[in-house]
Design an enzyme around this catalytic site. Structure first.
Site, PDB file in Angstrom:
ATOM      1  N   ASP A 227       0.587  -1.379  -0.116  1.00 57.91           N
ATOM      2  CA  ASP A 227      -0.558  -0.466   0.038  1.00 57.91           C
ATOM      3  C   ASP A 227       0.837   0.808   0.145  1.00 57.91           C
ATOM      4  O   ASP A 227       1.516   1.607   0.709  1.00 57.91           O
ATOM      5  CB  ASP A 227      -0.919  -0.354   1.328  1.00 57.91           C
ATOM      6  CG  ASP A 227      -2.237  -1.263   0.621  1.00 57.91           C
ATOM      7  OD1 ASP A 227      -2.340  -1.773   0.420  1.00 57.91           O
ATOM      8  OD2 ASP A 227      -2.946  -0.987   1.916  1.00 57.91           O
ATOM      9  N   HIS A 375      -9.852  -6.225   8.563  1.00 54.58           N
ATOM     10  CA  HIS A 375      -9.475  -7.554   7.489  1.00 54.58           C
ATOM     11  C   HIS A 375      -9.011  -8.986   8.491  1.00 54.58           C
ATOM     12  O   HIS A 375      -8.545  -9.310   7.971  1.00 54.58           O
ATOM     13  CB  HIS A 375      -8.534  -6.376   6.782  1.00 54.58           C
ATOM     14  CG  HIS A 375      -7.833  -5.481   6.246  1.00 54.58           C
ATOM     15  ND1 HIS A 375      -8.899  -5.415   5.540  1.00 54.58           N
ATOM     16  CD2 HIS A 375      -7.427  -3.852   6.641  1.00 54.58           C
ATOM     17  CE1 HIS A 375      -9.128  -3.928   4.720  1.00 54.58           C
ATOM     18  NE2 HIS A 375      -8.075  -3.491   5.610  1.00 54.58           N
ATOM     19  N   HIS A 402      -1.363  -4.062   5.339  1.00 54.84           N
ATOM     20  CA  HIS A 402      -2.960  -3.981   5.797  1.00 54.84           C
ATOM     21  C   HIS A 402      -3.844  -3.387   6.908  1.00 54.84           C
ATOM     22  O   HIS A 402      -4.982  -2.409   6.407  1.00 54.84           O
ATOM     23  CB  HIS A 402      -3.466  -5.332   5.725  1.00 54.84           C
ATOM     24  CG  HIS A 402      -4.252  -5.666   4.726  1.00 54.84           C
ATOM     25  ND1 HIS A 402      -4.878  -4.446   3.628  1.00 54.84           N
ATOM     26  CD2 HIS A 402      -5.616  -6.223   5.012  1.00 54.84           C
ATOM     27  CE1 HIS A 402      -6.453  -5.364   3.490  1.00 54.84           C
ATOM     28  NE2 HIS A 402      -6.662  -6.469   3.810  1.00 54.84           N
ATOM     29  N   VAL A 403      -3.569  -3.630   7.665  1.00 51.60           N
ATOM     30  CA  VAL A 403      -4.503  -2.936   9.480  1.00 51.60           C
ATOM     31  C   VAL A 403      -3.667  -2.474   9.819  1.00 51.60           C
ATOM     32  O   VAL A 403      -2.569  -2.326   9.887  1.00 51.60           O
ATOM     33  CB  VAL A 403      -4.743  -4.399  10.627  1.00 51.60           C
ATOM     34  CG1 VAL A 403      -4.947  -3.575  11.738  1.00 51.60           C
ATOM     35  CG2 VAL A 403      -5.739  -5.257   9.420  1.00 51.60           C
TER      36      VAL A 403
END
Length: 547
Positions: A227, A375, A402-403
Site C-alpha cells: 500500500d 481485515h 494492511h491493518v
C-alpha cells in the site's frame, strides 16, 4: 473532562511501560521472557494525526526538473550485496482523453558511478519502459507515464559508499550526484545497523511525520510492506475520498488517479535516492484497468530482484541483506501448493543456507495474526496454504501491513503459542488517509460475520470457527487472544537491528513521541538448537537443523 481523559490514557500507557521494565528488572525484555500476557494500549484520543493527502500544490510533490532531466530517483537492492538497481523517471506524464505515450527508445538509461565522487568512471546501461492506465468508459481519463528507467549496477563491494548520477549524457540530461551504501556481505557476523519497516504509507501529512521520524533513525534500508500511494482512493478527475466505495459506489470500474504515484516518487526522492527501498505489493496496488490488467504502476515503477532470486513475478521475490534472508510474498497472487508462487517458495526456502544467513524473515501485506476487526482473518486461505511450510523452515519473523494499527504477537503457529513459531508484527500504521483501525474483533459486538471476511480480489473461504483452545466453536475470541502480545492504534514505523546470529532488537516508534523514544521494544531471540528445521524429505534430503 477531555483533559483528564488524555491524562488518563498517558498514565495507563506509562504504567504498562513500567510493568514491562519491572518484569525484567530494568532490562529490555526478550522473547525468551514470553509468552507475554496480552496488552492493549488505550486509544490516545488526543492524537489522530492529520490524515489528509498532500495537495498537488505542495512544493514537495511538484515537478522541479526540465525536459528529460531525471526525477523520482530511487535505489533498490538486488538479491545479493554486490548489485543494486537505480531507477528514475524522465519526461512528463499525460492524463486526459487524447494521450500519446512517450517513446522510451528516445532517451538513454545510463548511470555513471564510482567510489570517488570526483571521478565517476564506471558506467552501466539499463532499460526503460512506460505504462498506461486505461479505462474503456466514457468520461474517465486515461494516463500514460513518463519514461521509467531501471539500471542494474554489478560488481560492487560490500559495505561501501558509492556516488552516482543518472540520465542520458547524449541529450545531455543528467542528474546531480547522489550516493548510496551497499549492504554487508552475507555472513552470520555481518548485518546492517538498522532496517526501517513501514506499511500502508500513502502521502498524507501523517506520512510526512512518519518519514521524518523514520529518517531520523538513520536506516540503512527501508522495507515498505504494501500500500504505497493510495492512488486508487481517487477518481480519474482527481477527486479523492477516505472511502472509495462509500463515496463512489456507482463507478463502472474502480478508478485511480495515477499522478499520485508521481507525487509520491517526488516526495520520497530525498530519502530513497540514497537509502535503498524494497517494496511489496498491497491491495491498493491492484489498480484494475482495461483488459483486466492489474498492478501496472507497481510492476513498472520499481525494480525487483525477481529474476535474480528465481521468481517469475515481481509480486514475490527474495534477497539477502548481510546475515538475513528476506522473503517477500504476494498476498494477491495465487499461493496454493499447485501454484507458481508456492513452488518458488519451496525452492527458495530449500536453498537458504542458515550457516550463512541465520535469520529468515518473511513479509507479505495482509496479516494472519491480527486481532482488529478491520481485515480480520481476511488472508486465512493464504495462511492455510503457506503457514506450515514457513514453520517447517524455521521463519523467525513475519512483517505485515494492511491493518492500520500496530500489533506484535507472541511466538505462534496455527493460532497456538509455540516457542518455535515466528513473531508476527503488523506495521500498517504508516499514515495513509483511510481511517485508523481502532475496534478489536474480541470486543462485544465487534466480531465480523465470517461470510464478510474473505478478500474480494483473491476469493475463497477458509476462515471457519476455531476447533480448539479458548475460542473453540467461535469465530472470534471474547478477550484479547493469548497469541497477541501488544497492540496499539497509532501511526508510526519500526526499526529492526539484528545484533548477531541469535539476537535482534525490534523497536516501534510512534509519530506522537519524541524521535528517540520507542513505543514498543523487545529482543527477538532465535533458538536454533531448540527449534530444528523440519523440511520435507523430498525437498531437503539429509539436511536437518538450523545452524
Amino acid at each position: 473532562m477531555k483533559y483528564f481523559g488524555v491524562v488518563g490514557s498517558i498514565l495507563i500507557w506509562f504504567l504498562v511501560f513500567i510493568s514491562f521494565v519491572e518484569v525484567n528488572k530494568g532490562q529490555i525484555l526478550t522473547t525468551l521472557d514470553g509468552p507475554f500476557k496480552p496488552v492493549t494500549v488505550p486509544l490516545d484520543q488526543s492524537f489522530r494525526g492529520h490524515a489528509v493527502d498532500l495537495p498537488d500544490t505542495d512544493s514537495r510533490v511538484q515537478r522541479t526538473v526540465e525536459g528529460f532531466e531525471p526525477e523520482q530517483i530511487s535505489v533498490s537492492l538486488s538479491a545479493t550485496y554486490d548489485s543494486v538497481w537505480i531507477s528514475w523517471i524522465t519526461g512528463e506524464y499525460q492524463i486526459g482523453d487524447n494521450i500519446k505515450p512517450l517513446d522510451p527508445s528516445k532517451v538513454g538509461s545510463v548511470v555513471q558511478y564510482g567510489k570517488d565522487k570526483s571521478s565517476l568512471r564506471r558506467k552501466a546501461i539499463g532499460q526503460s519502459v512506460i505504462y498506461n492506465q486505461l479505462y474503456p468508459f466514457e468520461g474517465l481519463q486515461n494516463y500514460t507515464s513518463g519514461i521509467i528507467h531501471h539500471v542494474q549496477l554489478t560488481g560492487l563491494k560490500p559495505d561501501t559508499l558509492y556516488y552516482y548520477l543518472c540520465g542520458d549524457p547524449s541529450i545531455p540530461a543528467m542528474s546531480t550526484i547522489y550516493h548510496f551504501k551497499t549492504m554487508p556481505i552475507s555472513s552470520p557476523k555481518s548485518y546492517p545497523k538498522r532496517i526501517a519497516i513501514v506499511g500502508d504509507l500513502g502521502l498524507t501529512y501523517n506520512t510526512t511525520s512518519t518519514i521524518s521520524h523514520l529518517t531520523g533513525n538513520n536506516p540503512d534500508l527501508v522495507l515498505l510492506v504494501g500500500d504505497v500511494t493510495y492512488a486508487n482512493l481517487y477518481l480519474t478527475n482527481g477527486t479523492g475520498s477516505d472511502c472509495y466505495s462509500c463515496s463512489f459506489p456507482d463507478t463502472p470500474i474502480h478508478e485511480t488517479y495515477q499522478p499520485r504515484w508521481d507525487y509520491w516518487g517526488r516526495y520520497m526522492q530525498p530519502l530513497v535516492s540514497k537509502i535503498p527501498i524494497m517494496v511489496l505489493e498491497g491491495n491498493h496496488e491492484i489498480e484494475e484497468q482495461a483488459e483486466n490488467q492489474t498492478f501496472a504502476a507497481y510492476r513498472s515503477r520499481f525494480a525487483f530482484p525477481s529474476k535474480e532470486s528465481g521468481s517469475s513475478s515481481p509480486l514475490y521475490y527474495s534477497f539477502n541483506v548481510g546475515g538475513i534472508h528476506f522473503i517477500m510474498l504476494g498476498g494477491y497472487v495465487a499461493y496454493n501448493k499447485s501454484d507458481d508462487q508456492y513452488k518458488w517458495l519451496e525452492k527458495d526456502l530449500a536453498n537458504v543456507d542458515r550457516t550463512v544467513t541465520p535469520w529468515l524473515v518473511a513479509t507479505w501485506h495482509p496479516p494472519w495474526y491480527s486481532t482488529y476487526t478491520a481485515h480480520y482473518r481476511e488472508a486465512e486461505c493464504m495462511k492455510v496454504a503457506m503457514e506450515e511450510l514457513l514453520y517447517e523452515y524455521g521463519v523467525d519473523l513475519v512483517f505485515n501491513g494492511h491493518v492500520h494499527a500496530y500489533e506484535r504477537s507472541n511466538r505462534v503457529y496455527n493460532y497456538t503459542l509455540d516457542p518455535c513459531g515466528p513473531v508476527h508484527i503488523t506495521v500498517g500504521d504508516g499514515g495513509n488517509r483511510e481511517k485508523m483501525a481502532i475496534e478489536h474483533a474480541d470486543e462485544p459486538g465487534k466480531c465480523p460475520d465470517p461470510a464478510s471476511t474473505p478478500d474480494k480480489f483473491m476469493g475463497g473461504f477458509c476462515a471457519y470457527n476455531f476447533t480448539s483452545g479458548p475460542a473453540a466453536g467461535n469465530f472470534c475470541w471474547d478477550q484479547q487472544p493469548e497469541y497477541s502480545a501488544y497492540r496499539e492504534s497509532s501511526f508510526g514505523h519500526g526499526i529492526l537491528e539484528v545484533k548477531n546470529e541469535t539476537h535482534a532488537l525490534w523497536t516501534w516508534h510512534r509519530n506522537q513521541d519524541m524521535y528517540s523514544k520507542a513505543g514498543d521494544i523487545i529482543y527477538i531471540v532465535r533458538q536454533p538448537e531448540k527449534c530444528p528445521i523440519k523440511p520435507k524429505k523430498h525437498m531437503m534430503g539429509d539436511k536437518g537443523k538450523r545452524d
